[in-house]
Motif scaffolding. Structure first.
Motif, PDB file in Angstrom:
ATOM      1  N   TRP A  59       0.835  -1.198   0.000  1.00  0.00           N
ATOM      2  CA  TRP A  59       0.000   0.000   0.000  1.00  0.00           C
ATOM      3  C   TRP A  59       0.869   1.246   0.000  1.00  0.00           C
ATOM      4  O   TRP A  59       0.543   2.238  -0.635  1.00  0.00           O
ATOM      5  CB  TRP A  59      -0.942   0.024   1.202  1.00  0.00           C
ATOM      6  N   ARG A 114      -6.163  -3.465  -3.246  1.00  0.00           N
ATOM      7  CA  ARG A 114      -6.210  -2.007  -3.069  1.00  0.00           C
ATOM      8  C   ARG A 114      -7.441  -1.614  -2.260  1.00  0.00           C
ATOM      9  O   ARG A 114      -7.383  -0.747  -1.403  1.00  0.00           O
ATOM     10  CB  ARG A 114      -6.195  -1.297  -4.421  1.00  0.00           C
ATOM     11  N   ALA A 115      -8.572  -2.269  -2.519  1.00  0.00           N
ATOM     12  CA  ALA A 115      -9.823  -1.950  -1.814  1.00  0.00           C
ATOM     13  C   ALA A 115      -9.735  -2.282  -0.327  1.00  0.00           C
ATOM     14  O   ALA A 115     -10.348  -1.610   0.506  1.00  0.00           O
ATOM     15  CB  ALA A 115     -10.991  -2.699  -2.455  1.00  0.00           C
ATOM     16  N   ARG A 117      -7.451  -1.712   1.626  1.00  0.00           N
ATOM     17  CA  ARG A 117      -6.794  -0.606   2.350  1.00  0.00           C
ATOM     18  C   ARG A 117      -7.810   0.256   3.094  1.00  0.00           C
ATOM     19  O   ARG A 117      -7.552   0.689   4.213  1.00  0.00           O
ATOM     20  CB  ARG A 117      -5.976   0.250   1.376  1.00  0.00           C
ATOM     21  N   ASP A 118      -8.958   0.494   2.472  1.00  0.00           N
ATOM     22  CA  ASP A 118      -9.988   1.320   3.123  1.00  0.00           C
ATOM     23  C   ASP A 118     -10.405   0.721   4.462  1.00  0.00           C
ATOM     24  O   ASP A 118     -10.539   1.440   5.455  1.00  0.00           O
ATOM     25  CB  ASP A 118     -11.219   1.473   2.225  1.00  0.00           C
ATOM     26  N   ARG A 119     -10.605  -0.586   4.506  1.00  0.00           N
ATOM     27  CA  ARG A 119     -10.982  -1.255   5.765  1.00  0.00           C
ATOM     28  C   ARG A 119      -9.807  -1.249   6.741  1.00  0.00           C
ATOM     29  O   ARG A 119     -10.009  -1.144   7.952  1.00  0.00           O
ATOM     30  CB  ARG A 119     -11.434  -2.682   5.482  1.00  0.00           C
ATOM     31  N   GLU A 121      -7.573   0.968   7.196  1.00  0.00           N
ATOM     32  CA  GLU A 121      -7.249   2.282   7.770  1.00  0.00           C
ATOM     33  C   GLU A 121      -7.753   2.439   9.199  1.00  0.00           C
ATOM     34  O   GLU A 121      -7.261   3.277   9.946  1.00  0.00           O
ATOM     35  CB  GLU A 121      -7.784   3.401   6.875  1.00  0.00           C
ATOM     36  N   ARG A 122      -8.710   1.616   9.613  1.00  0.00           N
ATOM     37  CA  ARG A 122      -9.242   1.682  10.987  1.00  0.00           C
ATOM     38  C   ARG A 122      -8.367   0.898  11.982  1.00  0.00           C
ATOM     39  O   ARG A 122      -8.551   1.022  13.187  1.00  0.00           O
ATOM     40  CB  ARG A 122     -10.669   1.148  11.014  1.00  0.00           C
TER      41      ARG A 122
END
Length: 172
Positions: A59, A114-115, A117-119, A121-122
């Protein structure tokens, strides 16, 4: 009546071999425990802690050769390869010949990787909350550990026949 005596030498006692005085012991226990704290947080993402570290590197740095990833993560390629195979089987990355050098294997994230990464980030905030330590204290610890890593790498790179600090050199 017998009094049971515990072997707890105080740090002031001068016992250099007291377990609680050993940096290696503290680092080992801390590493195991912190990785255990990550486990339930990473589980819903389908990642183990070593796989999470691979994903963090990708990432941050984007497509990389296996050699570059190995250096970033400070893992030998033999340890890294099974991690990459499992992440590829999970559909999070793909391994292919490096277009810049066909002798090297390149690793790149898939759309699913890549998707994720959004999860992910928490995760840092969740770990800080679970540990219950101030962010500033954790940042200072990370900084100190980075210095320990650099010092240990320098010590490992030194001449092999140097005596450990505080011990006399061997006589010929």
């Amino acid at each position: 009546m017998t009094t049971r005596r515990t072997a707890e030498p105080s740090l002031e006692s001068g016992d250099l071999l007291a377990l609680e005085r050993q940096v290696c012991f503290a680092l080992s226990v801390a590493a195991r425990n912190v990785v255990a704290v990550y486990r339930p947080v990473l589980e819903p993402l389908g990642l183990t802690h070593p796989q999470y570290l691979v994903m963090l590197a990708l990432w941050q740095h984007g497509p990389s050769s296996v050699k570059e990833l190995s250096q970033l993560l400070q893992l030998d390629p033999g340890t890294l390869s099974p991690l990459l195979k499992r992440l590829e089987a999970a559909g999070l990355l793909r391994r292919e010949r490096d277009p810049r050098d066909q002798r090297n294997l390149a690793v790149a994230l898939t759309d699913a990787g890549r998707a994720l990464r959004d999860r992910a980030e928490r995760i840092p905030a969740g770990i800080v909350e679970r540990l219950g330590m101030p962010v500033e204290e954790l940042a200072a610890l990370q900084s100190a550990l980075t210095r320990v890593i650099a010092a240990s790498q320098q010590a490992l790179a030194g001449p092999a026949d140097d005596a450990p600090a505080g011990l006399p050199a061997r006589e010929a």
